[in-house]
Design a protein around this motif. Sequence first.
Motif, PDB file in Angstrom:
ATOM      1  N   ASN A 146     -31.167  88.950  91.048  1.00 40.14           N
ATOM      2  CA  ASN A 146     -30.464  87.669  90.845  1.00 40.14           C
ATOM      3  C   ASN A 146     -29.216  87.474  91.693  1.00 40.14           C
ATOM      4  O   ASN A 146     -28.611  86.397  91.659  1.00 40.14           O
ATOM      5  CB  ASN A 146     -30.095  87.528  89.363  1.00 40.14           C
ATOM      6  CG  ASN A 146     -31.345  87.392  88.515  1.00 40.14           C
ATOM      7  OD1 ASN A 146     -32.003  86.369  88.523  1.00 40.14           O
ATOM      8  ND2 ASN A 146     -31.689  88.465  87.822  1.00 40.14           N
ATOM      9  N   LEU A 179     -31.977  93.733  87.418  1.00 39.49           N
ATOM     10  CA  LEU A 179     -31.559  92.328  87.226  1.00 39.49           C
ATOM     11  C   LEU A 179     -30.518  91.931  88.257  1.00 39.49           C
ATOM     12  O   LEU A 179     -30.556  90.822  88.808  1.00 39.49           O
ATOM     13  CB  LEU A 179     -30.962  92.138  85.829  1.00 39.49           C
ATOM     14  CG  LEU A 179     -31.922  92.001  84.653  1.00 39.49           C
ATOM     15  CD1 LEU A 179     -31.130  91.861  83.356  1.00 39.49           C
ATOM     16  CD2 LEU A 179     -32.844  90.802  84.845  1.00 39.49           C
ATOM     17  N   HIS A 183     -32.580  98.528  83.818  1.00 40.39           N
ATOM     18  CA  HIS A 183     -32.851  97.084  83.753  1.00 40.39           C
ATOM     19  C   HIS A 183     -31.683  96.295  84.351  1.00 40.39           C
ATOM     20  O   HIS A 183     -31.889  95.329  85.102  1.00 40.39           O
ATOM     21  CB  HIS A 183     -33.077  96.705  82.276  1.00 40.39           C
ATOM     22  CG  HIS A 183     -33.524  95.292  82.067  1.00 40.39           C
ATOM     23  ND1 HIS A 183     -34.583  94.718  82.726  1.00 40.39           N
ATOM     24  CD2 HIS A 183     -33.033  94.316  81.255  1.00 40.39           C
ATOM     25  CE1 HIS A 183     -34.728  93.466  82.339  1.00 40.39           C
ATOM     26  NE2 HIS A 183     -33.803  93.198  81.458  1.00 40.39           N
TER      27      HIS A 183
END
Length: 239
Positions: A217, A213, A209
Amino acid sequence: MSKSYLVVGGCGFLGRYIVEALLARGEKNIHVFDIRKSFDDDRVTFHIGDIRKSEDLELACKGISTVFHTASPTHGMGYDIYYSVNVIGTEKLIEACIKCGVKQLVYTSSSSVVFNGNDIVNGDESLPYVDKHIDPYNKTKELGERAILKAKSVNGLLVCALRPAGIFGPREVQGWPQFLKAAKEGKNKFMFGDGNNLCDWTYIDNVVHAHILAADNMTPNSPISGSVYFITNDEPIPF
Ligand code: NAD
């Protein structure tokens, strides 16, 4: 523009889970670079090569927007092999990314870059690298991380380093299965400390994860590029 992903070390424990997470959310352009092939999937393009060879890397990096770098030799090897893969190999991967116009490079580092054998309690990313590492793996992970961070903004490249501690979960072969085997064979004859030691182990899904992420981002205006992040579960566990 749709993204294209290259998972370096994508046939390993973590790398393969990153590939599976990308597939699960419907990504169409997924590549793996590894020195060996450990699974088949028609939806993935495999590049079998050595991270220490620029020509192998440049073929794999062509047309890629995001690279996850999860490759490293297995535990218990000597300094030379760690240095050649984790430092020289990482430098060659950075060069290939810059040459091929890759936009993002997410490096799997390790919390061990700040560990010299002394206890760390509630440590955060302000901890400095240590003067003396306890093994060559830790030292070369630090050197690889430094090289990654130094490449920030070269030809527009966005970079970050994620630092899990021990990773656990299904298909893991280097840590817990070995501890359990030793325990079953009655080989756990030594205890460090008073038995209440805590150690940070991170579940594989949390590490995956974090990588996704970071890639989703890390834009030119975000503070992610050039940063390092420890990746943990909520609480350390007794060890
Ligand atoms: P792994 O051994 O399962 O996977 C590493 C992959 O890198 C393997 O598939 C291997 O074939 C590949 N590789 C090794 N040398 C290569 C080379 N010369 N060229 C191309 N590919 C090569 O390891 P893992 O447990 O999935 O770890 C992934 C990353 O996470 C590593 O960078 C490791 O340092 C880091 N890390 C792991 C842990 C952990 O507990 N497993 C903890 C902290 C950090």
